[in-house]
Write a protein that holds these residues in place. Structure first.
Motif, PDB file in Angstrom:
ATOM      1  N   GLU A  83       0.827  -1.203   0.000  1.00 13.83           N
ATOM      2  CA  GLU A  83       0.000   0.000   0.000  1.00 13.83           C
ATOM      3  C   GLU A  83       0.869   1.265   0.000  1.00 13.83           C
ATOM      4  N   LYS A  84       1.955   1.240   0.750  1.00 16.65           N
ATOM      5  CA  LYS A  84       2.861   2.393   0.817  1.00 16.65           C
ATOM      6  C   LYS A  84       3.472   2.669  -0.562  1.00 16.65           C
ATOM      7  N   ARG A  85       3.916   1.615  -1.240  1.00 18.53           N
ATOM      8  CA  ARG A  85       4.520   1.770  -2.571  1.00 18.53           C
ATOM      9  C   ARG A  85       3.480   2.265  -3.579  1.00 18.53           C
ATOM     10  N   LEU A  86       2.259   1.754  -3.472  1.00 21.59           N
ATOM     11  CA  LEU A  86       1.187   2.186  -4.365  1.00 21.59           C
ATOM     12  C   LEU A  86       0.899   3.672  -4.172  1.00 21.59           C
ATOM     13  N   LYS A  87       0.802   4.104  -2.930  1.00 17.51           N
ATOM     14  CA  LYS A  87       0.550   5.526  -2.646  1.00 17.51           C
ATOM     15  C   LYS A  87       1.689   6.394  -3.176  1.00 17.51           C
ATOM     16  N   ASN A  88       2.929   5.944  -3.016  1.00 21.50           N
ATOM     17  CA  ASN A  88       4.073   6.697  -3.520  1.00 21.50           C
ATOM     18  C   ASN A  88       4.030   6.780  -5.048  1.00 21.50           C
ATOM     19  N   THR A  89       3.665   5.687  -5.705  1.00 16.46           N
ATOM     20  CA  THR A  89       3.584   5.670  -7.160  1.00 16.46           C
ATOM     21  C   THR A  89       2.505   6.629  -7.645  1.00 16.46           C
ATOM     22  N   ILE A  90       1.360   6.624  -6.992  1.00 20.15           N
ATOM     23  CA  ILE A  90       0.270   7.540  -7.364  1.00 20.15           C
ATOM     24  C   ILE A  90       0.709   8.983  -7.174  1.00 20.15           C
ATOM     25  N   PHE A  91       1.428   9.260  -6.088  1.00 24.83           N
ATOM     26  CA  PHE A  91       1.929  10.612  -5.841  1.00 24.83           C
ATOM     27  C   PHE A  91       2.911  11.041  -6.925  1.00 24.83           C
ATOM     28  N   LEU A  92       3.796  10.134  -7.333  1.00 26.42           N
ATOM     29  CA  LEU A  92       4.747  10.443  -8.402  1.00 26.42           C
ATOM     30  C   LEU A  92       4.021  10.694  -9.721  1.00 26.42           C
ATOM     31  N   MET A  93       2.970   9.931  -9.981  1.00 28.18           N
ATOM     32  CA  MET A  93       2.163  10.151 -11.185  1.00 28.18           C
ATOM     33  C   MET A  93       1.585  11.560 -11.167  1.00 28.18           C
ATOM     34  N   TYR A  94       1.071  11.957 -10.014  1.00 27.24           N
ATOM     35  CA  TYR A  94       0.509  13.303  -9.881  1.00 27.24           C
ATOM     36  C   TYR A  94       1.587  14.363 -10.097  1.00 27.24           C
ATOM     37  N   LEU A  95       2.715  14.239  -9.416  1.00 25.35           N
ATOM     38  CA  LEU A  95       3.779  15.242  -9.542  1.00 25.35           C
ATOM     39  C   LEU A  95       4.264  15.382 -10.981  1.00 25.35           C
ATOM     40  N   ALA A  96       4.543  14.259 -11.609  1.00 27.33           N
ATOM     41  CA  ALA A  96       5.093  14.283 -12.965  1.00 27.33           C
ATOM     42  C   ALA A  96       4.083  14.832 -13.971  1.00 27.33           C
ATOM     43  N   THR A  97       2.830  14.381 -13.878  1.00 23.96           N
ATOM     44  CA  THR A  97       1.841  14.849 -14.860  1.00 23.96           C
ATOM     45  C   THR A  97       1.487  16.312 -14.643  1.00 23.96           C
ATOM     46  N   ASP A  98       1.422  16.744 -13.391  1.00 18.77           N
ATOM     47  CA  ASP A  98       1.137  18.152 -13.115  1.00 18.77           C
ATOM     48  C   ASP A  98       2.265  19.041 -13.642  1.00 18.77           C
ATOM     49  N   ALA A  99       3.507  18.637 -13.411  1.00 23.11           N
ATOM     50  CA  ALA A  99       4.652  19.406 -13.912  1.00 23.11           C
ATOM     51  C   ALA A  99       4.666  19.419 -15.441  1.00 23.11           C
ATOM     52  N   TYR A 100       4.328  18.293 -16.045  1.00 23.25           N
ATOM     53  CA  TYR A 100       4.287  18.194 -17.514  1.00 23.25           C
ATOM     54  C   TYR A 100       3.225  19.147 -18.069  1.00 23.25           C
ATOM     55  N   MET A 101       2.049  19.150 -17.461  1.00 25.50           N
ATOM     56  CA  MET A 101       0.973  20.034 -17.930  1.00 25.50           C
ATOM     57  C   MET A 101       1.370  21.498 -17.782  1.00 25.50           C
ATOM     58  N   ARG A 102       2.014  21.846 -16.682  1.00 29.41           N
ATOM     59  CA  ARG A 102       2.440  23.235 -16.484  1.00 29.41           C
ATOM     60  C   ARG A 102       3.478  23.645 -17.511  1.00 29.41           C
ATOM     61  N   ARG A 103       4.496  22.808 -17.739  1.00 29.60           N
ATOM     62  CA  ARG A 103       5.555  23.174 -18.681  1.00 29.60           C
ATOM     63  C   ARG A 103       5.013  23.359 -20.100  1.00 29.60           C
TER      64      ARG A 103
END
Length: 71
Positions: free
Chosen positions: A3-23
């Motif tokens: 569960e911890k790894r899944l939550k971290n992966t989801i968080f990374l998905m959010y960070l990366a996609t949000d940064a991609y959309m902003r750039r």
């Protein structure tokens, strides 16, 4: 996947996609269309360890490279 790894992966998905959309000044709808074509979120989920050690800028660079090669 723990569960911890899944939550971290989801968080990374959010960070990366949000940064991609902003750039690239993408709306959520535009990003989702791009994701439907290139499976960007799936790519992040398949290799979260790589993204875990990157800055947001490096994440976007990695996604740019992935999309360029997938095109």
């Amino acid at each position: 996947m723990s569960e911890k790894r899944l939550k971290n992966t989801i968080f990374l998905m959010y960070l990366a996609t949000d940064a991609y959309m902003r750039r690239h000044s993408l709306t959520r709808t535009e990003f989702l269309a791009l994701d439907a074509r290139y499976s960007i979120v799936k790519f992040i989920g398949e290799c979260p360890d790589i993204f875990d050690s990157m800055t947001e800028s490096e994440m976007v660079d990695e996604l740019d490279e992935y999309v360029a090669h997938a095109a």
